[in-house]
Each structure stands twice: as C-alpha cells, then as structure tokens.
Design an enzyme around this catalytic site. Sequence first.
Site, mmCIF file in Angstrom:
data_model
loop_
_atom_site.group_PDB
_atom_site.id
_atom_site.type_symbol
_atom_site.label_atom_id
_atom_site.label_comp_id
_atom_site.label_asym_id
_atom_site.label_seq_id
_atom_site.Cartn_x
_atom_site.Cartn_y
_atom_site.Cartn_z
ATOM 1 N N GLY A 1 45.423 35.967 36.167
ATOM 2 C CA GLY A 1 44.790 35.506 37.398
ATOM 3 C C GLY A 1 43.299 35.760 37.466
ATOM 4 O O GLY A 1 42.717 35.791 38.547
ATOM 5 N N GLY B 1 45.996 45.456 34.462
ATOM 6 C CA GLY B 1 46.958 44.682 33.665
ATOM 7 C C GLY B 1 47.984 45.512 32.938
ATOM 8 O O GLY B 1 49.118 45.091 32.727
ATOM 9 N N GLU B 2 47.605 46.719 32.524
ATOM 10 C CA GLU B 2 48.511 47.547 31.721
ATOM 11 C C GLU B 2 49.205 48.630 32.529
ATOM 12 O O GLU B 2 50.199 49.196 32.089
ATOM 13 C CB GLU B 2 47.702 48.230 30.604
#
Lengths: 168, 762, 286
Positions: free
Chosen positions: B491, B714-715
């Site tokens: 995104g 993200g992680e």
Amino acid sequence: MSVGSKTIRFTLNGEAVGAEVPPHWNLVELLQNRFGLYGARESCGQGLCGCCTALVDGRAVSGCLYLAALADGTRVETVEQPAAGGGLDAVQKAFIECGAFQCGFCTPGFVLMSRKLLDENPDPTEDDIRHYLSGNLCRCATYPEIIEAVKLAARLRKKRDATADKRR
Amino acid sequence: MKAKTAQTGTVGQAIPRTEGSAKVTGRAEYVHNLQLPGMLYGKIHRSTIAHGRIRRVDTTAAQALEGVHRVVTGEDIRAAVSDPHYGPAFHDQPILAFEKVRYAGEPVAVVLATDPHVAEEAAARIVVEYEELPAVFDEVEAMTSKAVVHEVLKPAGTFPDLKHLQGRRNTNVALDYRLRRGDVEAAFKKADHVFEHTFRTQQVLHVPLEPFVTVVEPGESGVTIHTSSQSPSFVRIEIARLLGWPENRIRVKVPYLGGGFGAKLYIKLEALVTVLALITRRPVKIALTMEEQFYTITKHAATLRIKSGVTKDGRITARACEVWWNGGAYADIGPRVTQKSGFTAPGPYDIEHVHIDSYALYTNLPPAGALRGFGIPQLVWAYEGHTDMIARALKMDPVEFRRRNLLVNGRPQATGTVMKDAAIDTVLERAAARMEWGKPCDPGTGTIRRGRGIAIGFKASISPTTSVAIVNLYADGSCALYCGTVDMGQGSDTAMAQIVSEILGVPIGSVTVVHPDTDVTPYDMATLGSRSTYHMGHAVRLAAEDARDKLMALTREVGLSAETAPIRDVFRKKYGMQAGNIVGTGTFIPTYTPTDHDTGQSANVTPFWMIGATGAEVEVDTETGQVRVTRLVNVADAGTPINPRIVETQLSGAAIMQLGFTLSEKMEFSAGQCTNASLAAYRIPGMLDIPPGIENEAVESAERGGPFGAKGVGETGTFGVSPAIASAIEDAVGVRLMSLPITPEAVFRALRAKQGNPLKDN
Amino acid sequence: MIPFELVEPRTLREAASLLASGDPAVRPLAGGTAVMLMMKMGVLRPARLVSLRAVERRCSEIREADGELRLGAMVTLSALERSPIVKNLAPVIVRASRTLSNVRVRNVATVGGHLAHADPHMDLPPVLIALGASVTTVDPEGGRTIPLETLYAGYLETALRSNELIAEVSVPVQGVRRAAYLKCTTRSADDWPALGVAVVLDTEGDAVREARIVVSAATDTPTRLSAAEEALRGARADEKILRRAGEAAAAAANVVGDEHGSAAYKRELLRVYLARAVKQALASKG
C-alpha cells in the site's frame, strides 16, 4: 509443434468470438494470447490458488487446468466482464471498501468466486465463506478482510435487490 | 486547492487504496501481462545434482527441436560478459552455472523460442554430464565440512564489514559477525541460574503468487528491463557493473508486484534475461513457474544456541548467542541477515553482558535471502522460547519475567545504541491486556487442551540507506510523485500519495504516483526491511515541502494572495496560460555510526526500532497432536500510522504468513533436491487455516524521527507468532517444541515422549 | 506440454474403441484436472486425448433404480454435492463432498474420473466402497460390473483395461445405515489427507450389527479393514471395543509414511480416527 490447431467459437464476456487454438493451450493462454485479457493468471499451475479462475457456462473453473479447445461452444466470463449497468459490482465495491486485497494478484479469482458464492448462497455464514473460498490462496493473507468484504457484498446485493423490487 | 496549503488531514486516515479499482477488475499492471512483438520465451534447464563439476552440456537434441531459436549455456554467457558473477554482498553467483553447479535447481542453460511450450520441451532435452562432488547441507556441519561450496570468497566491496573476507579460501563462512559487551563468562559464574537451549528453524519459501518474471527489450543504445523487482535502482547499478555500461543505458521499469516479501530483491532473473536479449537482439521474457521459485531464493534455516545467566529474582545478567545461518549456495543478502539481525539476538531485554557470534554459511542448498523480517523471526523463535522456558523454570509468570528485563527508552541495547521511541513496554502491556493475561485461561477438557502464550520481538531498520523523491506540480494543481518505492501489495502508493496530499493540500485523487522507472523516478535503495514509510516517506515529505515552498515563492512573485488564489491562477499569471511545472525534490539518508568490527558496538545503529508482540491461544488434540490456533493477537509499535487500515492489514498478513512458517511450511530435501516444490506439496495457509479470532493493534506511539511520526511495519507482525504458539502449546500440554515447523506429528511425538512411551518407527 | 490430438466421440462405446488397447499415449479425458496436472508435470505425454465431454447425456445423470443410487460417470462432483437424490439416498456422500478438493475442481471433475484415477488420497473411493458400490464399465465389445472394492490394484493402478471406461456407479442406498467419513490433514486444512476413514454401520439399538470400514490415503489403495469390522460386529461400540477395533485396524492396514506423516504416526491416527468416525456415524441421523 504447431500441429492440430483448431478454430473454436464461444461467447466471451457477452460477445461472440472465435479463435484458433493449439490443442495443448489452456484457458489462461487463450485469454491472454488471443484476447489480451490478463485478469486470469497462472500462478500455482495446479488449480489450488485460484488466480486463474474463469467462469465457463456459469461455473467457476481453474483456467490453468482447463483445455482451451474445450471452451468451444461455451459461455466464458472473466473478471474483466463489466458489471450489469457498467462500473463495479457489489463484490468489487465491497473489496475496495474493506481493503480486501494487497498485491492484487489473487484478487480477480477471489472476486469471481465470491460472486459465484453469493449467486448460489445469498446469505452465507462465515463458515460457508471459508469453505467456498478455501481453494483460493492469498499469500498477503488478506483473508479476514476478504471475509468481511463478502459479508458486505451480500448486504449490498440485498439492498440492490430490495431497491429493484421497489421499482418494479 | 489554494496556493497556501491547508492541511487536508489525509495523513492518519484509513482511506481506501488508490489502486483498488484496477486490482478488483483485473486490470492492474504486472510484468506478467507484458508481451512484445518478436519476443522470445526462455525456459531454464536446471542442475539435477547438489554439487559437481560440469563435464559437458549437450544441447544437440534441444537445438534440433523445431521452433527453437537458440540454446544458451554458461559458457555462452561468459563469452558475452567477462565476469558474469553478481550479488549484493558477494560477487559469487554466475548468471548461468559454468564449470561447477552448487545446488540442485541451479540454472545451467536456457532455451529460447517464440513458443514457450517449445522452449520447455527443448529444455528438458538438454543433457548435462557432471562429476559429482561431496556436498554439505547442514549449517553447523558447514563450519567444519571438507565440502567447500566456493573456492574463494569474493566480497562485493559494498559492505565494509565483509572486506576482511576477500580472497579467503577453504571456508564456507561468508561472514563471522561478533558482538562483545561486558564479560559474559564472569557473569555466568556469578549467576544464580544458567540456562542453555538450542533451537532450530527450517528453510521456507516466500511464495509470491506472481512468480518471478523479467522482460528485457534491447534498444539502440541500451536496454529496457521490465521486471518484478523490489529493487529497481539496485538492478540498474548491478547490470551496469556487469556490462561495464553507464547507468543511463539501462532503464528498469517496475509496475505492481504480485507479492514480494523479500524474494524479489537484488538480481534474480534480470542479469540472465538482459544478456539473453543482448545475445539474440530480440526481446526476451522469462517467467518462472511456481516450482522454479523453490530453486531461486528462500529463507534461511538456522540453528540458534542461546545461554543466559539469571539471578534468583529473575533478572537476566548475561546472554551468549551463537547463530548459524544456512545461506545456501550463494550469499545473496545473507551476510546482512547475519549482521543486521545478529545484533538483536539477545532480544528486547536489558542485559549487561552480551556475547554474540553469528555465522553466514554456504551450503549446497538453494540460496537464502531476506524474507519478511531479515532473520528476526528466527531469532525471536529462539530468544522468546528461551525466555519462556526460563520463566517456567523459575516458576515466574512469563509476562512478569519479561517486564523485569525489558529494554526501555534511554537504556543501551547490546550494540550500545541507546533506545529511543521504542514502545517495547507498551506493546507488551497491550498484548497482555488484550489476552486478559491476569485472568486464568480455560485449560480445556478431555482430549482437547487449551493454552496461551505471548512473545515479543524487535528489529532495527537497515541503515544507512538513501531515498530520493520528486514531486511535479502541474499548472492545474494536480501533481505526480516520482517514487522508486515498489508497491508489492503493502500500500505504499496510497501512503505516499497521502503524504503529498497532506503537504500540498490537494485531494488524494489529484496525486498520481509514478511507478519505478529508473529513467524517470530517482534513486531508492530498495523496497525492503520495512524501510519505505520512514525513508521514502521522508524524501516524499521533503519533495512535497520543496514544491510547496517554490509555489509560495511563485505566488509572491506574481503578486497573488496565497490565502485566496487557486494554484491554477498562479501558473496562469506566471505563464499566460495553463503551462509550466513546479518540481520539488527531496533526498533522505538517516545518520548512522558503523559498528566496530571486533565488538559490534555503535552509538547509532538504526534510525528506528520496530516492535511486535503476539499473543496466541491454542487448542491441542492430545490424541493426534493437532494444534488449532483459536486466537492471534498482534500488537505493534508502528509509530503513528499514515494509514491505520493498511497498517492493520500488514500486521495481520504478516502474522498469518508466519503462522504458515510455524505450523506447516517446510522445504523438504533429499540429497539437496527439494522434494516438495509445488503448492500441492508445500502448503501455505488458506481460509480454513486462519484463526477465528485475529486482532491487530498499533499502539499509541510516535517516531519523532519519522514522517508524521510514522515508521515501518511490513515485517513487525511476524516477530512473535512462532514462539507465542510454542509457549501456548507448552501451556496446554506441557511439551516444548524447539524446532519449526510444529507439525501435528512433532507434537504427538513430544507428548508420547513425555509419557515415557516414545513413538517407535518400525 | 506438447501438442496432441483431441477427439470428442459421441458415445462411450466409441470412446472405448478409440482407446487403442495398450498404447499409453492415448488416454481418456473426463473433467481433465488430473490429466492436465500429469501433462504439465511431464509424466503424461499423450499423442491423443479422448474427451468424454460429448458422450451420451445419460452419463451425466443421477437417478434411483432398483433400490440403488446410480451415478453416471460424467456426473460432476459439484452436481453430486447439490443433488437432492444423493442427499436423500446417501447423505454421507454429500457430507464428504464439501471438503473434497475445491469448488472449481468439483465443478469439472467427474465421478468416473475421480474413481478411475486411483489416487489413494481421493475422498469418494473409501466412502463408496464402505457403502458397497460397484462400477459398470464399457469396452469396445461390451462391459462388466466390478465391485469398487476390487477396482484398485495399486497406487494409481486399477483393474480397468486401457480401453475400458467406467460408465456408471451403482451405490446401494444408505437407508437406515449410519455413515461417516473423516479425513485428517496434517499441513493445511485443504491439504491432501494423511488419512481417510469411511464407516458404514448397520445398527440394532445401540449395537453394531455389521460394519464396513475403509481406510484411504495412508495406504496405497483404499482398503477394507475386515479385522476392525469383525471387532465391531454385534458389539456395543464402547471405548473398549473401539480401542480393540482401532488396534486391529492399525495392525492390519499396510500403512505407508510420506510427507504427511510417518507410518508409525499414521497408524496412531488410524486408531483415533476410526473410533471418532464410528462415534460420528452413530451420532448421525444417516
């Protein structure tokens, strides 16, 4: 290796079409190579992920395991088929509203399968949704959002039907 | 849309993604969709053995097949490129194998044909004769093995901490990272208790549903590379190096990615397809199958030994960690994993004496690289399992034990870097609160037993790295953002557009995000390691501010009121018609202090910290060992989210991905050959596998150094999942699993062993 | 994949005669999912595929005849799943269908193809064997009836000759018999099973008069477990009897280990799932 190509005629997203296809092509190759439609795409190549979903005579199939030649005489629909009245349909709107995708590679398959689910079962339970969509994989794992989107699409479709009834 | 920008309030809103319509109609652009006139398809012939010398590559039968344009071998590549080795850390990976193969599945030759079926059939007809060499597969054995994967080490030169390995021979160690703080041995002697455990993680795969694909068009003066890459700038620079060309002759274009997760970094197919296009002077496409992804890049299996000294009141005083990373046959970014993750191996705890040895090992398996966490999930698996086991041994509540040892802002982490803007305590507390940790948990009855567990991990960002952005404001007040961040599903297009919209005061629909095209979009290190929101977010902010400042200046120059004049009037007044542009630029690189080679110490090792905790509730079937995760609570410090919904989806998606790595996913090997290279045999989670209850929370937090208080996410969702589940299983049935994945059979065997009745194989 | 000739005969008999005996390069194609997979993997390289898509309409019919449920070979698995006749005559089949592969596969895969593929991981063979089904075949000369129980000769091997096609499946109606099919997956919910157990029970009060029990997936072929059936015959299925039946099953079945689990583990699963399947069948209404 070009022996045995065959001319087939079928209806593609509402339009009568014809194409010459080698016998070993699958439906995804037919859509991509002859019609420039890339919404059905091969990923796992084993009918497990649903990225290659298309509708043949109203039934969802895995395009990667479906011989193109067998599309002769059928009605084929893909995710590119415009919604009745143009624009996006309830499922597509609900997917956007609920953020039910990330990379988007699996999304056409989920959209088509969700549409079929709601055609067959307008008021699915969460368990129904999970079972019906269990053969579609989303590696971004947007599953909770997809479940929400299908529920929302069911409500949107009911509202649409109610409005249509009132107009009648 | 006045010249003087009012804040739109776009940042911080859960607005729907800007590319939604394109994705739900199947019209979003992927490299996959690209076909060019005269294009050749390449199909790869791969090594059937794990380690050996190539005696002969017989391409006669392949070449003879009707429709084959050309067969290309490693020797052909060598004739075209003088040193055809690439890699981000070591120049160790050949474009096509020559002289030697180092893993089963390594590309040895390529067939090119206009019909991909012909190319595939011909590739199967290539015959390669090998002289087999002894192979090594296990990372610990690789430390001392007589089987050596590479004759000589060739560091790329980009990373100063690899320079000492230049020219080293007879070793499989691609990096020996060390950290020394205090005196662990003395502290162990003084400790009331010393605990030592060894954990294992398995080799797994990213499985982006869009398999790797690259199309290269040769042009008059250069090449255009269309590729499913997370690192277009790296691709350009590395291809330029391989060919000895300037950067401007290489154009790299990246549309949307159908998933990346760290797989599509650095060079994958790009070097091969570029050389094939140059040799044939035709556009060439190679699109891997799902099976071939298993032979391309994977996640490190690891062995982790961890030892702690603890006082009787539950303070950890010393910790020693030894980690062996199974990097496979080519280093890829493994040495970075070894170092960047290595220094967080003791966990988010305040420990005075720390000793870390972290080794990147070459083995004869498919290469391992970055996968959503850069080694962190492997480390958290070990240190949180270890932490829970210590708490149990001390008969302390595992959350309370963590509280006593937690690293808080203002205290130095093992590297010596002082923690800041790291809401470790808040994240732990929110996870515990959501789990209602203070209340007892239903233990279940009969053959179904219930339990719960919690785990927390943290990660530094990759540093120091650069992002550059350009905002081009058009004369009607709409604009484009030229941005090298690859939207692979996270995104970023939406988040970056939100930043521009906020700063320029234009609606989000007036911001177009131009996808990576190295002829157009400026440099960005890569889309990896949850760095984009922070690094590119900053660059975008600076570019938008630069454009805004220039617009203000222009408004003043033409004598209009910034308060009332629409942007279009400013341009009209200046240029007499709808014409002209305002171009704002922004460059961002955070500060960084390199770590000391001998001690691993640094005063500034990362621009920011990511923190993630997971709480898990499970049901264990005591008759079969089956584990059902009924609830997964993911809590993170993501700073102040630019788009809270996208942050939540990232957390949930990462946690579910890690759920697969915890319970089912594992690459199986026989003599180095992967035996389950398909989604039928390597199972990733589907709808029926996800817990009925998934909750995600980004805690109230602000990263003062980040754009609008944001940082990467993200992680983060991956960190705590595996150890939380293992601890929940122990809570439920009293067995501790030390290796991933936690299969039903592994649990069953552990249960039987605990009953003193181990399952016998006969 | 390499090109091949695709022919579409109008009758099963014609199809059978097109399947030149003994030539492995000529193969029938029903729903095509398994054939496509094998072609993609390169393990099947046909010169000619004989599509059964255009054969007689009655091959796609579901009907009741002579106290039996009759399923045409070209009936799709989704038609089976949705059929009121099947639901009425053999509800266990409908229940088993829901978790069989996925919707898209069920939409094209056929009963005949599913049975003839002889992959031991398939769900319907154990269920149909437990119900006592048989298949009627067609070949160029005529045809025969084969009890499904004897159809399977080994992994991916059947007693069918290369020019012999399944035309119809006859299933004795379930009637008052109680039935259950349980499968166990060990990696993901949608995985191929590590074990399948089908149970069909004739009961009298709370005692079992006759049991038919079939194991699949853990063995090379779906296999009747007579020793376990014997242990249940005439008994009340209490924990002790179920344990005895489970032991008998685990001792008798030729369980093989694979990526879903070791043989030792699968034998343990067999004990557990056999008992659970019997209990579920007894608790069911049909």
